[in-house]
Design a protein around this motif. Structure first.
Motif, PDB file in Angstrom:
ATOM      1  N   PRO A  38       0.956  -1.161  -0.100  1.00  0.00           N
ATOM      2  CA  PRO A  38      -0.106   0.014   0.028  1.00  0.00           C
ATOM      3  C   PRO A  38       0.981   1.192  -0.122  1.00  0.00           C
ATOM      4  O   PRO A  38       0.289   2.228  -0.658  1.00  0.00           O
ATOM      5  N   TRP A  39       1.934   1.188   0.783  1.00  0.00           N
ATOM      6  CA  TRP A  39       2.774   2.436   0.636  1.00  0.00           C
ATOM      7  C   TRP A  39       3.481   2.983  -0.776  1.00  0.00           C
ATOM      8  O   TRP A  39       3.736   4.066  -0.927  1.00  0.00           O
ATOM      9  N   LEU A  40       3.695   1.780  -1.470  1.00  0.00           N
ATOM     10  CA  LEU A  40       4.225   2.072  -2.916  1.00  0.00           C
ATOM     11  C   LEU A  40       3.073   3.028  -3.758  1.00  0.00           C
ATOM     12  O   LEU A  40       3.533   3.777  -4.450  1.00  0.00           O
ATOM     13  N   LEU A  41       1.963   2.418  -3.365  1.00  0.00           N
ATOM     14  CA  LEU A  41       0.957   2.976  -4.055  1.00  0.00           C
ATOM     15  C   LEU A  41       0.630   4.338  -3.465  1.00  0.00           C
ATOM     16  O   LEU A  41       0.379   5.603  -4.305  1.00  0.00           O
ATOM     17  N   VAL A  42       0.353   4.658  -2.377  1.00  0.00           N
ATOM     18  CA  VAL A  42       0.275   5.947  -1.550  1.00  0.00           C
ATOM     19  C   VAL A  42       1.440   6.773  -1.514  1.00  0.00           C
ATOM     20  O   VAL A  42       1.157   8.124  -1.904  1.00  0.00           O
ATOM     21  N   GLY A  43       2.401   6.359  -1.055  1.00  0.00           N
ATOM     22  CA  GLY A  43       3.543   7.208  -0.656  1.00  0.00           C
ATOM     23  C   GLY A  43       4.607   7.625  -1.972  1.00  0.00           C
ATOM     24  O   GLY A  43       5.422   8.310  -1.784  1.00  0.00           O
ATOM     25  N   SER A  48      -4.742   7.829  -6.246  1.00  0.00           N
ATOM     26  CA  SER A  48      -5.841   8.423  -5.641  1.00  0.00           C
ATOM     27  C   SER A  48      -6.390   7.187  -4.999  1.00  0.00           C
ATOM     28  O   SER A  48      -5.999   6.206  -4.988  1.00  0.00           O
ATOM     29  N   PRO A  49      -7.596   7.692  -3.967  1.00  0.00           N
ATOM     30  CA  PRO A  49      -8.147   6.584  -3.167  1.00  0.00           C
ATOM     31  C   PRO A  49      -8.887   5.524  -4.061  1.00  0.00           C
ATOM     32  O   PRO A  49      -8.987   4.279  -3.926  1.00  0.00           O
ATOM     33  N   GLU A  50      -9.357   5.858  -5.343  1.00  0.00           N
ATOM     34  CA  GLU A  50     -10.064   4.849  -6.165  1.00  0.00           C
ATOM     35  C   GLU A  50      -8.910   3.932  -6.692  1.00  0.00           C
ATOM     36  O   GLU A  50      -9.522   2.782  -6.679  1.00  0.00           O
ATOM     37  N   ARG A  51      -7.977   4.645  -7.064  1.00  0.00           N
ATOM     38  CA  ARG A  51      -6.993   3.507  -7.701  1.00  0.00           C
ATOM     39  C   ARG A  51      -6.053   2.720  -6.461  1.00  0.00           C
ATOM     40  O   ARG A  51      -5.801   1.757  -6.634  1.00  0.00           O
ATOM     41  N   VAL A  52      -5.979   3.241  -5.314  1.00  0.00           N
ATOM     42  CA  VAL A  52      -5.516   2.525  -4.157  1.00  0.00           C
ATOM     43  C   VAL A  52      -6.530   1.264  -3.868  1.00  0.00           C
ATOM     44  O   VAL A  52      -6.324   0.111  -3.699  1.00  0.00           O
ATOM     45  N   GLY A  53      -8.005   1.563  -4.140  1.00  0.00           N
ATOM     46  CA  GLY A  53      -8.955   0.489  -3.980  1.00  0.00           C
ATOM     47  C   GLY A  53      -8.977  -0.434  -4.946  1.00  0.00           C
ATOM     48  O   GLY A  53      -9.147  -1.713  -4.776  1.00  0.00           O
ATOM     49  N   ILE A  54      -8.532  -0.226  -6.428  1.00  0.00           N
ATOM     50  CA  ILE A  54      -8.476  -0.800  -7.380  1.00  0.00           C
ATOM     51  C   ILE A  54      -7.347  -1.854  -7.196  1.00  0.00           C
ATOM     52  O   ILE A  54      -7.280  -3.064  -7.450  1.00  0.00           O
ATOM     53  N   ALA A  55      -6.013  -1.136  -6.738  1.00  0.00           N
ATOM     54  CA  ALA A  55      -4.861  -2.068  -6.667  1.00  0.00           C
ATOM     55  C   ALA A  55      -5.283  -3.264  -5.352  1.00  0.00           C
ATOM     56  O   ALA A  55      -4.538  -4.259  -5.656  1.00  0.00           O
ATOM     57  N   GLN A  56      -5.830  -2.656  -4.447  1.00  0.00           N
ATOM     58  CA  GLN A  56      -5.814  -3.649  -3.321  1.00  0.00           C
ATOM     59  C   GLN A  56      -6.938  -4.722  -3.749  1.00  0.00           C
ATOM     60  O   GLN A  56      -6.840  -6.045  -3.574  1.00  0.00           O
ATOM     61  N   MET A  57      -8.153  -4.544  -4.695  1.00  0.00           N
ATOM     62  CA  MET A  57      -9.023  -5.392  -5.184  1.00  0.00           C
ATOM     63  C   MET A  57      -8.085  -6.337  -5.990  1.00  0.00           C
ATOM     64  O   MET A  57      -8.332  -7.454  -6.007  1.00  0.00           O
ATOM     65  N   TRP A 102      14.477  -1.448  -9.755  1.00  0.00           N
ATOM     66  CA  TRP A 102      15.704  -1.280 -10.247  1.00  0.00           C
ATOM     67  C   TRP A 102      15.895  -0.435 -11.569  1.00  0.00           C
ATOM     68  O   TRP A 102      17.006   0.421 -11.477  1.00  0.00           O
ATOM     69  N   SER A 103      14.965  -0.499 -12.116  1.00  0.00           N
ATOM     70  CA  SER A 103      15.245   0.180 -13.639  1.00  0.00           C
ATOM     71  C   SER A 103      14.462   1.454 -13.551  1.00  0.00           C
ATOM     72  O   SER A 103      14.330   2.214 -14.772  1.00  0.00           O
ATOM     73  N   GLY A 104      13.656   1.771 -12.618  1.00  0.00           N
ATOM     74  CA  GLY A 104      12.914   3.071 -12.344  1.00  0.00           C
ATOM     75  C   GLY A 104      11.663   2.848 -13.063  1.00  0.00           C
ATOM     76  O   GLY A 104      11.210   4.160 -13.548  1.00  0.00           O
ATOM     77  N   GLN A 105      11.036   1.768 -13.215  1.00  0.00           N
ATOM     78  CA  GLN A 105      10.013   1.898 -14.295  1.00  0.00           C
ATOM     79  C   GLN A 105       8.795   1.311 -13.408  1.00  0.00           C
ATOM     80  O   GLN A 105       7.584   0.821 -14.079  1.00  0.00           O
ATOM     81  N   LEU A 106       8.736   1.637 -11.892  1.00  0.00           N
ATOM     82  CA  LEU A 106       7.569   1.314 -11.227  1.00  0.00           C
ATOM     83  C   LEU A 106       6.363   2.189 -11.692  1.00  0.00           C
ATOM     84  O   LEU A 106       6.307   3.258 -11.909  1.00  0.00           O
ATOM     85  N   SER A 107       5.186   1.533 -11.819  1.00  0.00           N
ATOM     86  CA  SER A 107       3.925   2.336 -12.508  1.00  0.00           C
ATOM     87  C   SER A 107       2.952   1.545 -11.689  1.00  0.00           C
ATOM     88  O   SER A 107       2.879   0.759 -11.137  1.00  0.00           O
ATOM     89  N   PHE A 108       1.734   2.231 -11.631  1.00  0.00           N
ATOM     90  CA  PHE A 108       0.402   1.595 -11.473  1.00  0.00           C
ATOM     91  C   PHE A 108       0.015   0.326 -12.025  1.00  0.00           C
ATOM     92  O   PHE A 108      -0.303  -0.781 -11.542  1.00  0.00           O
ATOM     93  N   SER A 109       0.302   0.103 -13.352  1.00  0.00           N
ATOM     94  CA  SER A 109       0.002  -0.984 -14.192  1.00  0.00           C
ATOM     95  C   SER A 109       0.923  -2.255 -13.616  1.00  0.00           C
ATOM     96  O   SER A 109       0.554  -3.329 -13.336  1.00  0.00           O
ATOM     97  N   VAL A 110       2.277  -1.933 -13.107  1.00  0.00           N
ATOM     98  CA  VAL A 110       3.502  -2.966 -12.744  1.00  0.00           C
ATOM     99  C   VAL A 110       2.678  -3.364 -11.057  1.00  0.00           C
ATOM    100  O   VAL A 110       2.656  -4.714 -10.838  1.00  0.00           O
ATOM    101  N   MET A 111       2.346  -2.431 -10.238  1.00  0.00           N
ATOM    102  CA  MET A 111       1.580  -2.693  -9.091  1.00  0.00           C
ATOM    103  C   MET A 111       0.470  -3.836  -9.390  1.00  0.00           C
ATOM    104  O   MET A 111       0.091  -4.719  -8.562  1.00  0.00           O
ATOM    105  N   LEU A 112      -0.455  -3.456 -10.329  1.00  0.00           N
ATOM    106  CA  LEU A 112      -1.656  -4.185 -10.745  1.00  0.00           C
ATOM    107  C   LEU A 112      -1.051  -5.675 -10.760  1.00  0.00           C
ATOM    108  O   LEU A 112      -1.665  -6.673 -10.474  1.00  0.00           O
ATOM    109  N   LEU A 113      -0.117  -5.882 -11.639  1.00  0.00           N
ATOM    110  CA  LEU A 113       0.204  -7.174 -12.215  1.00  0.00           C
ATOM    111  C   LEU A 113       1.151  -7.835 -11.060  1.00  0.00           C
ATOM    112  O   LEU A 113       0.981  -9.037 -11.020  1.00  0.00           O
ATOM    113  N   TYR A 114       1.999  -7.231 -10.358  1.00  0.00           N
ATOM    114  CA  TYR A 114       2.514  -7.824  -9.167  1.00  0.00           C
ATOM    115  C   TYR A 114       1.216  -8.182  -8.084  1.00  0.00           C
ATOM    116  O   TYR A 114       1.304  -9.227  -7.700  1.00  0.00           O
ATOM    117  N   GLY A 115       0.357  -7.481  -7.918  1.00  0.00           N
ATOM    118  CA  GLY A 115      -0.660  -7.694  -6.854  1.00  0.00           C
ATOM    119  C   GLY A 115      -1.532  -8.809  -7.225  1.00  0.00           C
ATOM    120  O   GLY A 115      -1.780  -9.800  -6.661  1.00  0.00           O
TER     121      GLY A 115
END
Length: 413
Positions: A38-43, A48-57, A102-115
């Protein structure tokens, strides 16, 4: 050593000590996950709250999709060896996240795939791990679950505490440590159970029929069905809210950072630990577990209502501590009742229904919580879901068989 009739003893083929060690190492890794994801998403990504909810989902959605299948696979396999293979698969999402950082490519899409990947593996791990518990002890399942929960929450707290220092340690070393701990846990759990004859494992038939058999058993078992409804309410109203609201409460209401959020998570786990210590040392075994479970649900709703009033920091942490304690009691009782009420042959399948009820409802709850917070704010959303929790508990107390006294029996856990 075994003169006490309530003493826990290993099963003929299992080692409870190895099981607890494996649970502890795994829970430490998941404690890191509880803060990092969650802190990678929020911090870090400032979502946004909607996207944090989507990632946790996305993290919990696989529980809804695959956990029944996971229960069937667990009943048809040696659970220790099956878990070892599953834990090795955690390398894939962990390496994906490490590569993105490591490559500096962290994104919301990566977090969704990881989750989604991490949650998919967990959907198969959880019923197998719960099924393994009932194979490594001979009796006293309530006590076994309480001790396993104590180890789980203590180790998670250690992981949460360490994750609070992510600014000093760095994200890559913490994720690398998580990867190593998960693989070690799989090895320990594999060694907790020896040889099992083929007759002790389910026959392999139609996967769909086997999946439905667990649902049908719960549907026709009145107490199990009502238990799953209470567990689903806990996931929808409490767990889903907790996953989304706590990091946003940290950022938007108290305007704090990662260490404050980690402290909230640590305090919640500390409450769980204290509750399980009390159960192990003082209570031993609840005679009316259904009543305690429903009372816990009611109390948790009241805590949320008070939390919605924007208490000072010291009171917030006290509420989180008490909320964690009530949740620890509820989790222990939900797990032990599921084990006690289900036959060994179908236990992993029934446990998978328990996981489906909890995490499937939490998936929807996290998504709705994100939208509710975006619409009305963090505190109003917490208060509303707290009030719904109180109403749900009162309805269950009035109409559920779980509140009714158990027959005078002396079932062993």
């Amino acid at each position: 050593m075994n003169d006490n009739p309530n003493a826990l003893t290993d099963s003929p083929t299992g080692s409870f000590r190895f099981y607890l060690q494996g649970m502890g190492v795994s829970s430490f890794a998941h404690g890191l996950q509880i803060v990092l994801f969650p802190w990678l998403l929020v911090g870090v990504l400032n979502e946004s709250p909607e996207r944090v909810g989507i990632a946790q989902m996305a993290l919990m959605l696989p529980q809804l999709l695959f956990v029944l299948w996971g229960g069937v696979m667990s009943d048809n396999r040696h659970p220790g060896q099956h878990l070892f293979r599953l834990y090795l698969l955690y390398n894939l999402p962990c390496l994906l996240l490490m590569g993105a950082l490591w490559s500096g490519q962290l994104s919301f899409s990566v977090m969704l795939l990881y989750g989604f990947c991490f949650g998919t593996i967990t959907a198969f791990v959880q019923p197998a791990r719960e099924s393994l518990l009932s194979r490594v002890v001979d009796s006293q399942l309530q006590q076994a679950v309480a001790r396993a929960s104590f180890v789980q929450f203590t180790a998670q707290s250690a992981g949460i505490f360490l994750a609070g220092y992510m600014d000093r340690i760095g994200l890559l070393p913490l994720i690398g440590l998580q990867l190593v701990m998960l693989a070690t846990s799989g090895w320990l759990l594999r060694n907790s159970l020896g040889y099992l004859p083929e007759s002790s494992m389910g026959r392999r038939g139609s996967t769909w029929v086997d999946m439905m058999s667990g649902l049908k058993l719960v549907w026709h078992h009145r107490r199990l069905f009502q238990l799953m409804m209470v567990v689903a309410a806990t996931g929808f109203l409490g767990f889903g809210l907790y996953l989304v609201a706590m990091p946003l409460l940290t950022r938007e209401v108290y305007q704090q950072g990662a260490s404050f959020f980690a402290s909230i998570q640590f305090t919640f786990m500390l409450g769980m630990i204290i509750a399980n210590v009390i159960i192990i040392r003082l209570v031993g075994r609840f005679r009316q577990p259904g009543r305690v479970l429903l009372t816990s649900l009611l109390i948790r709703g009241l805590f949320l209502i008070i939390m919605a009033l924007h208490p000072p920091v010291w009171l917030l942490f006290l509420l989180v501590l008490l909320w964690g304690g009530a949740s620890g009691v509820a989790m222990m009782l939900g797990r032990s009742l599921t084990h006690e009420e289900s036959p060994q042959k179908y236990r992993a399948r029934v446990v998978s229904v328990y996981q489906l009820s909890l995490f499937g409802a939490a998936t929807v709850g996290a998504w709705l919580s994100g939208h509710a917070i975006a619409s009305v704010g963090v505190l109003t959303a917490i208060g509303t879901l707290g009030a719904l929790t109180v109403v749900t508990a009162l309805v269950a107390i009035k109409f559920s068989d779980l509140w009714q006294p158990l027959p005078n029996d002396s079932r062993e856990g």
